[in-house]
Design a protein around this motif. Structure first.
Motif: not given
Length: 76
Positions: A54-60, A64-67
């Motif tokens: 979660r810390v390494v990938n803060p963008r998400r 929910r998934r983005r379409r």
């Protein structure tokens, strides 16, 4: 002259204790403590890996998934 050797019955037990009673704890209690400690380390590793990702990938941030396209533009 006197002998300085002690009688044999004073120290009747020689050698290590019995194999199943070598600890001061009851074997069932020791087993339960070891089980709880191993589970804590296992789940600690899971939570550490989760929070690291979660810390390494803060963008998400949201779950929910983005379409990339709207459902009306999908082809069957």
């Amino acid at each position: 002259m006197t002998s300085h050797a002690e009688p044999a019955d004073v120290h009747a037990h020689h050698g290590p204790p019995a194999a199943n009673r070598s600890s001061r704890l009851d074997p069932a209690t020791l087993g339960m403590f070891l089980f709880i400690a191993s589970e804590a380390m296992l789940f600690g590793a899971f939570f550490t890996a989760y929070f690291f990702v979660r810390v390494v990938n803060p963008r998400r941030r949201s779950g929910r998934r983005r379409r990339t396209s709207s459902p009306s533009s999908w082809r069957p």
